[in-house]
Design a protein around this motif. Sequence first.
Motif, PDB file in Angstrom:
ATOM      1  N   ILE A  56      -4.305   0.931   4.214  1.00 44.35           N
ATOM      2  CA  ILE A  56      -2.979   0.370   4.473  1.00 44.35           C
ATOM      3  C   ILE A  56      -3.086  -1.057   4.994  1.00 44.35           C
ATOM      4  O   ILE A  56      -2.334  -1.952   4.569  1.00 44.35           O
ATOM      5  CB  ILE A  56      -2.221   1.261   5.481  1.00 44.35           C
ATOM      6  CG1 ILE A  56      -1.884   2.596   4.824  1.00 44.35           C
ATOM      7  CG2 ILE A  56      -0.952   0.574   5.970  1.00 44.35           C
ATOM      8  CD1 ILE A  56      -1.319   3.631   5.775  1.00 44.35           C
ATOM      9  N   ILE A  57      -4.024  -1.298   5.907  1.00 43.05           N
ATOM     10  CA  ILE A  57      -4.203  -2.637   6.473  1.00 43.05           C
ATOM     11  C   ILE A  57      -4.549  -3.647   5.389  1.00 43.05           C
ATOM     12  O   ILE A  57      -3.979  -4.751   5.319  1.00 43.05           O
ATOM     13  CB  ILE A  57      -5.281  -2.621   7.570  1.00 43.05           C
ATOM     14  CG1 ILE A  57      -4.772  -1.848   8.791  1.00 43.05           C
ATOM     15  CG2 ILE A  57      -5.670  -4.042   7.963  1.00 43.05           C
ATOM     16  CD1 ILE A  57      -5.835  -1.579   9.833  1.00 43.05           C
ATOM     17  N   VAL A  58      -5.475  -3.276   4.510  1.00 39.82           N
ATOM     18  CA  VAL A  58      -5.874  -4.182   3.425  1.00 39.82           C
ATOM     19  C   VAL A  58      -4.692  -4.492   2.527  1.00 39.82           C
ATOM     20  O   VAL A  58      -4.474  -5.651   2.129  1.00 39.82           O
ATOM     21  CB  VAL A  58      -7.034  -3.569   2.612  1.00 39.82           C
ATOM     22  CG1 VAL A  58      -7.278  -4.377   1.340  1.00 39.82           C
ATOM     23  CG2 VAL A  58      -8.304  -3.515   3.449  1.00 39.82           C
ATOM     24  N   SER A  59      -3.898  -3.485   2.201  1.00 40.32           N
ATOM     25  CA  SER A  59      -2.745  -3.707   1.318  1.00 40.32           C
ATOM     26  C   SER A  59      -1.743  -4.665   1.942  1.00 40.32           C
ATOM     27  O   SER A  59      -1.196  -5.543   1.268  1.00 40.32           O
ATOM     28  CB  SER A  59      -2.065  -2.376   0.982  1.00 40.32           C
ATOM     29  OG  SER A  59      -1.379  -1.844   2.103  1.00 40.32           O
TER      30      SER A  59
ATOM     31  N   MET B 107      10.833  -0.010   1.541  1.00 39.21           N
ATOM     32  CA  MET B 107      11.772  -1.110   1.756  1.00 39.21           C
ATOM     33  C   MET B 107      11.395  -1.990   2.936  1.00 39.21           C
ATOM     34  O   MET B 107      11.880  -3.115   3.056  1.00 39.21           O
ATOM     35  CB  MET B 107      13.191  -0.566   1.944  1.00 39.21           C
ATOM     36  CG  MET B 107      13.817  -0.034   0.668  1.00 39.21           C
ATOM     37  SD  MET B 107      15.612   0.205   0.809  1.00 39.21           S
ATOM     38  CE  MET B 107      15.721   1.435   2.107  1.00 39.21           C
ATOM     39  N   LEU B 108      10.544  -1.469   3.823  1.00 37.11           N
ATOM     40  CA  LEU B 108      10.128  -2.281   4.966  1.00 37.11           C
ATOM     41  C   LEU B 108       9.401  -3.550   4.535  1.00 37.11           C
ATOM     42  O   LEU B 108       9.499  -4.590   5.201  1.00 37.11           O
ATOM     43  CB  LEU B 108       9.219  -1.464   5.886  1.00 37.11           C
ATOM     44  CG  LEU B 108       9.882  -0.414   6.771  1.00 37.11           C
ATOM     45  CD1 LEU B 108       8.814   0.438   7.457  1.00 37.11           C
ATOM     46  CD2 LEU B 108      10.780  -1.070   7.817  1.00 37.11           C
ATOM     47  N   VAL B 109       8.658  -3.501   3.421  1.00 37.00           N
ATOM     48  CA  VAL B 109       7.847  -4.654   3.031  1.00 37.00           C
ATOM     49  C   VAL B 109       8.593  -5.620   2.125  1.00 37.00           C
ATOM     50  O   VAL B 109       8.039  -6.652   1.740  1.00 37.00           O
ATOM     51  CB  VAL B 109       6.528  -4.207   2.334  1.00 37.00           C
ATOM     52  CG1 VAL B 109       5.685  -3.353   3.261  1.00 37.00           C
ATOM     53  CG2 VAL B 109       6.816  -3.468   1.033  1.00 37.00           C
TER      54      VAL B 109
ATOM     55  N   ALA C  66       5.381  -7.374   5.997  1.00 37.37           N
ATOM     56  CA  ALA C  66       4.090  -6.852   6.460  1.00 37.37           C
ATOM     57  C   ALA C  66       4.168  -6.521   7.948  1.00 37.37           C
ATOM     58  O   ALA C  66       3.666  -5.477   8.396  1.00 37.37           O
ATOM     59  CB  ALA C  66       2.983  -7.858   6.189  1.00 37.37           C
ATOM     60  N   GLY C  67       4.796  -7.387   8.731  1.00 40.33           N
ATOM     61  CA  GLY C  67       4.942  -7.131  10.158  1.00 40.33           C
ATOM     62  C   GLY C  67       5.795  -5.908  10.428  1.00 40.33           C
ATOM     63  O   GLY C  67       5.509  -5.127  11.348  1.00 40.33           O
ATOM     64  N   ARG C  68       6.839  -5.717   9.639  1.00 43.10           N
ATOM     65  CA  ARG C  68       7.702  -4.553   9.792  1.00 43.10           C
ATOM     66  C   ARG C  68       6.922  -3.260   9.494  1.00 43.10           C
ATOM     67  O   ARG C  68       7.047  -2.268  10.210  1.00 43.10           O
ATOM     68  CB  ARG C  68       8.916  -4.668   8.868  1.00 43.10           C
ATOM     69  CG  ARG C  68       9.852  -5.781   9.258  1.00 43.10           C
ATOM     70  CD  ARG C  68      10.955  -6.056   8.237  1.00 43.10           C
ATOM     71  NE  ARG C  68      11.756  -7.176   8.687  1.00 43.10           N
ATOM     72  CZ  ARG C  68      12.850  -7.062   9.435  1.00 43.10           C
ATOM     73  NH1 ARG C  68      13.304  -5.862   9.767  1.00 43.10           N
ATOM     74  NH2 ARG C  68      13.513  -8.141   9.833  1.00 43.10           N
ATOM     75  N   ALA C  69       6.142  -3.300   8.427  1.00 44.36           N
ATOM     76  CA  ALA C  69       5.354  -2.121   8.076  1.00 44.36           C
ATOM     77  C   ALA C  69       4.299  -1.827   9.133  1.00 44.36           C
ATOM     78  O   ALA C  69       4.055  -0.666   9.485  1.00 44.36           O
ATOM     79  CB  ALA C  69       4.699  -2.312   6.710  1.00 44.36           C
TER      80      ALA C  69
END
Length: 287
Positions: A38-41, A145-147, A153-156
């Motif tokens: 997830i972090i990489v994405s 939808m968060l991204v 990215a910050g929201r996710a």
Amino acid sequence: MGAQVAGGPADVPTSKPSRAGRDLRAAILVGAGLGAMIIVSLLTVKETFIGIVAAAAAVSTWEIANAFKKAGINIALWPALIGGQAIIWLSWPLERSGMMTAFVVTALVCMIWRFRGGSDGYLRDLSASVFTIAYIPLFAAFAAMLVVPEDGAGRAFAFIIGVVLSDVGGYAAGVFLGKHPMAPTISPKKSWEGFAGSLTAGAVGGALTVTMLLDGQWWQGALFGIALVVTATAGDLVESLIKRDLGIKDMGTLLPGHGGLMDRMDSLLPSAVASWLLLHLFVPPPL
């Protein structure tokens, strides 16, 4: 010390579950692997996060369909799988309108698909089908939808970190301090002390992520973190109720130390809805 087998070598190491009932080493390794993905994405091409969400929703839908089938409930699997992907992917360019349109169309297809089975159990199977597409891909679409915004990215990250801290805080406090069961008939290992640990970790984590990643206020972040703890805990209890109703221990065996993927998605799904709603309220996306 490992278990000894008569006639065989002694001291063979075996994997022991933690005091909370998990194979802790396997759980940590699997969790770290999923977290790294997830972090990489999010740090590279954030839209790939939507692909991860879509894949997780498909696997979870498959798992819950198999669990239902063992109890004699047959959901409209292929409409749920295909329609679920439409719900998530249309939430990217069209957001709420695309997501809800796909959901309604998928529900209609499920109604018609089930005609083949006749009237016996029609309402039971249809109800389970609509529940599945609402519970998994519709809720998951809020994570997708968060991204979408520029600061997506910050929201996710705020969403994922909040749920992880809720789980870690509750696990640590529950293992070492847990004495008073929170819902003994639903989830005996869940305690009020663990819930307090989740609230503490969630509030602190939310305050930090919302202020540092999204330029929000600390109190907004604290409320955000507390809300995620409530929804994550509720999601965990809901899945526990479902599993007790179906007479199963786990939704699957895909993830060592965790069970099925759906056993990890239970707290994430309702928290995704809360995350999208609260972050839109507290920190409106840049125009």
